[in-house]
Design a protein around this motif. Structure first.
Motif, mmCIF file in Angstrom:
data_model
loop_
_atom_site.group_PDB
_atom_site.id
_atom_site.type_symbol
_atom_site.label_atom_id
_atom_site.label_comp_id
_atom_site.label_asym_id
_atom_site.label_seq_id
_atom_site.Cartn_x
_atom_site.Cartn_y
_atom_site.Cartn_z
ATOM 1 N N LEU A 198 55.490 64.568 35.605
ATOM 2 C CA LEU A 198 56.230 63.901 36.678
ATOM 3 C C LEU A 198 55.244 63.281 37.656
ATOM 4 O O LEU A 198 54.589 63.987 38.410
ATOM 5 N N PRO A 199 55.129 61.944 37.617
ATOM 6 C CA PRO A 199 54.225 61.278 38.564
ATOM 7 C C PRO A 199 54.661 61.518 40.004
ATOM 8 O O PRO A 199 55.854 61.594 40.302
ATOM 9 N N ARG A 253 60.028 59.272 45.143
ATOM 10 C CA ARG A 253 61.061 58.242 45.178
ATOM 11 C C ARG A 253 62.411 58.820 44.788
ATOM 12 O O ARG A 253 63.421 58.590 45.440
ATOM 13 N N ASN A 254 62.416 59.614 43.720
ATOM 14 C CA ASN A 254 63.684 60.165 43.256
ATOM 15 C C ASN A 254 64.224 61.222 44.214
ATOM 16 O O ASN A 254 65.442 61.350 44.371
ATOM 17 N N SER A 300 54.536 59.626 42.617
ATOM 18 C CA SER A 300 55.320 58.562 43.248
ATOM 19 C C SER A 300 56.772 58.616 42.799
ATOM 20 O O SER A 300 57.685 58.421 43.593
ATOM 21 N N THR A 301 56.977 58.890 41.513
ATOM 22 C CA THR A 301 58.343 58.997 41.012
ATOM 23 C C THR A 301 59.042 60.206 41.620
ATOM 24 O O THR A 301 60.227 60.138 41.977
ATOM 25 N N ALA A 302 58.330 61.298 41.748
ATOM 26 C CA ALA A 302 58.925 62.500 42.334
ATOM 27 C C ALA A 302 59.437 62.208 43.740
ATOM 28 O O ALA A 302 60.595 62.481 44.063
ATOM 29 N N TRP A 326 62.206 59.184 30.700
ATOM 30 C CA TRP A 326 63.230 59.019 31.720
ATOM 31 C C TRP A 326 64.383 58.105 31.281
ATOM 32 O O TRP A 326 65.292 57.838 32.041
ATOM 33 N N THR A 367 69.346 59.184 35.758
ATOM 34 C CA THR A 367 68.421 59.066 34.626
ATOM 35 C C THR A 367 67.955 60.445 34.157
ATOM 36 O O THR A 367 68.193 61.452 34.815
ATOM 37 N N TYR A 369 60.121 56.652 26.442
ATOM 38 C CA TYR A 369 60.045 57.078 27.825
ATOM 39 C C TYR A 369 60.972 58.243 28.076
ATOM 40 O O TYR A 369 62.138 58.212 27.722
ATOM 41 N N GLN A 408 64.951 61.538 34.040
ATOM 42 C CA GLN A 408 63.983 62.081 34.998
ATOM 43 C C GLN A 408 64.711 62.814 36.119
ATOM 44 O O GLN A 408 64.366 63.945 36.491
ATOM 45 N N ARG A 409 65.698 62.144 36.685
ATOM 46 C CA ARG A 409 66.408 62.718 37.821
ATOM 47 C C ARG A 409 67.143 63.982 37.427
ATOM 48 O O ARG A 409 67.206 64.944 38.192
#
Lengths: 182, 182
Positions: A83-84, A90-91, A86-88, A25, A54, A23, A56-57
């Motif tokens: 970058l999904p 949320r982060n 929803s993740t974008a 992230w 993380t 992964y 990703q962040r």
DNA sequence: GGCTAGTTTGAGAATCATTCTCATGTCAAA
DNA sequence: TTTGACATGAGAATGATTCTCAAACTAGCC
């Protein structure tokens, strides 16, 4: 629903480790996590909110820093690569709560995000294109900034509003739209 | 399809006129259409766009004028009384194209609308509550306004942006939210 | 007065950016 | 390694805004 495939085409199982996936992230590089001042600062701000920094962040923060102007979700996703949505979102919310990123409203329907001035160390204002919605950073001299702060302070005093910050927005045409007539 | 009932409970047939309904937005009062300078101006701007100044639109303009600060769709509908959402948005778009109203982006997800400065004759800036999203008008003295215009002009020159307008936004707490701790 | 063409309206459906849900993956600390 | 807490991704849900279209209106003509 059983063990469905989760992101298999993008992150196949590493050789020799069946059943285990890789992964992007994952926080697996403590060495480079805080080797830059900005990352150290972001990590600290996230830690204050009991949030992890993380991979990703970190990638998102780096993308925002490299874009250099308020970016839409689409621009951010494109800059990061994978970058999904929803993740974008949320982060960005997490980073926003931590005071790392700030949400900027332009003239169009897209929200834009930039690194907070406390993180980027870059005090600036915004120039908004009334035609295409582009938002670019606009810097000012110390002299002008003082006049602007004084103006904001006085206006606040005249109107009895508990002002914590001020923002100047220049509305006009970006170079690209100015070229294309009307 | 067929002749279905169209808004029957709100606008019943007037007595003695079966089959005919009453509509609030009918333009039936030419006498009072332009008896106020602001209405004359709005009518002129709409006419330039080949649009009519219907009673609905006049009511909306009057509501915006009486509210005296950027209003959300909900506030506008409440102020007008009877106003379908679709009509509200459509007429705000029409009035926007005619340069009568301006859309204001605050900190929350709701768009706000106010009379354009050319119509209201009231040059002002905005103070935005970061807590509840309220937007109020903020006036400034001529001296401060000159300093602000000069600042905006210089910033524009420094950044090579074709600036047509500038907006100062004061971010803080409104009186109501300042009272309520946190 | 009535008739016709073009405009405005209202209710509801459609759009679409944004948020939420939840099963699953990952991390940190015993 | 086990366990609990947190992060992620895909898709569903939300909700402000826009679109659709039949019905009602206005203006202009006769």
């Amino acid at each position: 629903m059983g063990p469905k495939e989760w992101f298999p085409e993008l992150h196949p199982e590493p050789d020799g480790e069946p059943g285990r996936h890789r992964y992007d992230w994952a926080v697996t590089e403590p060495r480079s996590l805080a080797d830059e001042p900005i990352h150290r600062d972001v990590a600290l701000r996230l830690a204050r909110n009991e949030q992890r920094y993380t991979r990703q962040r970190r990638t998102m923060v780096e993308a925002l820093a490299s874009i250099g102007r308020p970016a839409t979700i689409g621009e951010l996703i494109e800059a990061v690569g994978e970058l999904p949505i929803s993740t974008a979102y949320r982060n960005l919310a997490v980073l926003g709560d931590a005071g790392v990123v700030r949400r900027v409203n332009g003239t169009d329907e897209f929200a834009r995000f930039e690194l907070a001035e406390e993180v980027s160390g870059h005090h600036h204002h915004h120039a908004v294109c009334s035609s295409c919605g582009l938002v670019i950073d606009a810097t000012s001299s110390a002299r002008l900034e003082m006049a602007l702060a004084e103006t904001a302070r006085a206006i606040a005093a005249e109107n009895g509003f508990d002002v914590a910050d001020h923002r100047l927005e220049l509305v006009g045409r970006c170079l690209s739209c100015a070229r294309t007539a009307t």
